[in-house]
Design a protein around this motif. Structure first.
Motif: not given
Length: 345
Positions: A115-118, A339-340, A343-345
């Motif tokens: 679950n790390i955005p790239y 991207e961050l 991830l929080s959406c």
């Protein structure tokens, strides 16, 4: 300010920043190019907003390379490392591996699991675009025109005369799953085919043979962030070598790169529109670059899609960004924050 107080303040500010890994290296001949791109990307990312660390990936080890030449092993269980007894976890990975495992989807799958955005395409888009033959044939279903081709795997029998009859001469022989012109040969006679295929297969498990396209070679970049797609100016490539080989790509004396390209406004707009369409058709993410040939009568043929394009200071993308009056640091921030936020959406 007292030096130790200043050090504590700087440490506190550093703790408030996001940790970004610029991931480079890889398992192929393109690793040397990847390391150069990592230098460029590291210089572009805003150090006031992010703590930037270079992460070198090889078959043998994963290392964080610090400014003082210290190298620390990455814990692959959670993509973190320990520095001064503190465990540092990464919030974002900027992948700039040209080749496996960063351009073909393998590393993206790893980051998805954690679950790390790239920064770049996901597993499916990366795997598709990394395989030139499959990607070209997929895009043909949308009307994208490419060179005629023959696909070979290791062990396949070849009949040179049949291939020449099908593709004509010259023929470009290249690794199907490689880049930076490693293992690429321009074949001008049937007897040259087998050695050229052997060279291509030394870089990977598959070879792609393509008919020669005579015309003007151009390339166009595009990125998407925060739901907005931006296409860059088109660059014209004039190689002083027989073709745009490794030397021409990385030796400024062997190539002339002209941005914006010396083509008509209509042709420029067609290439930019096609680039934006291909971006969506393959499901791209982050910055991509697509190479084309403009035939003498104006028809456009796509050469290939690059989902982790070179990012040195003199690479095509930074050139195009400057020509567009944009700023690489701002674009990097857009991509990272987009991207961050996803991830929080």
């Amino acid at each position: 300010m007292n030096w130790n107080v200043e050090a504590k303040v700087n440490a506190l500010l550093s703790d408030l920043k996001r940790n970004v890994a610029v991931v480079a290296g890889g398992y192929s001949s393109e690793s040397v190019v990847s390391l150069k791109s990592a230098e460029g990307i590291s210089s572009f990312i805003d150090k006031k907003k992010y703590n930037v660390y270079k992460v070198l990936i090889t078959k043998d080890q994963w290392l964080v390379q610090l400014d003082d030449q210290c190298e620390i092993t990455v814990d692959k269980n959670d993509f973190s490392f320990v520095l001064d007894e503190n465990r540092i976890s990464f919030d974002f990975a900027y992948i700039t591996i040209h080749g496996t495992p960063g351009e073909n989807g393998l590393l993206q799958g790893y980051f998805d699991l954690l679950n790390i955005p790239y920064s770049c395409c996901g597993v499916l888009a990366a795997a598709l675009t990394f395989n030139k033959f499959f990607c070209n044939n997929y895009l043909k279903s949308f009307g994208v025109e490419t060179a005629k081709s023959v696909f070979l795997r290791k062990g396949d029998a070849i009949v040179p005369d049949e291939i020449v009859a099908r593709l004509g001469l010259p023929i470009f022989v290249k690794p199907n799953d490689g880049g930076s012109s490693f293992g690429v040969t321009k074949v001008t006679a049937a007897e040259q085919l087998q050695p050229a295929i052997d060279m291509a297969l030394s870089e990977g498990s598959e070879a792609l043979l393509e008919s020669f396209l005579s015309g003007t070679e151009v390339t166009c970049g595009c990125y998407k962030a925060n739901g907005r797609k931006t296409v860059f100016p088109v660059t014209e490539i004039v190689s002083k070598n027989e073709f745009f080989d490794f030397d021409a790509k990385y030796n400024p004396a062997s190539v002339e790169e002209i941005t914006p390209a010396r083509i008509s406004k209509e042709c420029t707009e067609k290439i930019q529109m096609l680039t934006k369409q291909i971006y969506d058709w393959v499901g791209a993410k982050g910055i991509i670059r697509i190479d084309y040939i403009i035939l003498p009568k104006g028809a456009i043929r796509m050469l290939e899609v690059n989902t982790t394009p070179g990012m040195t200071l003199t690479s095509f993308i930074p050139q195009q960004v400057r020509a567009a009056g944009l700023n690489m640091t701002e674009i990097m921030t857009e991509i990272i924050e987009s991207e961050l936020n996803c991830l929080s959406c």
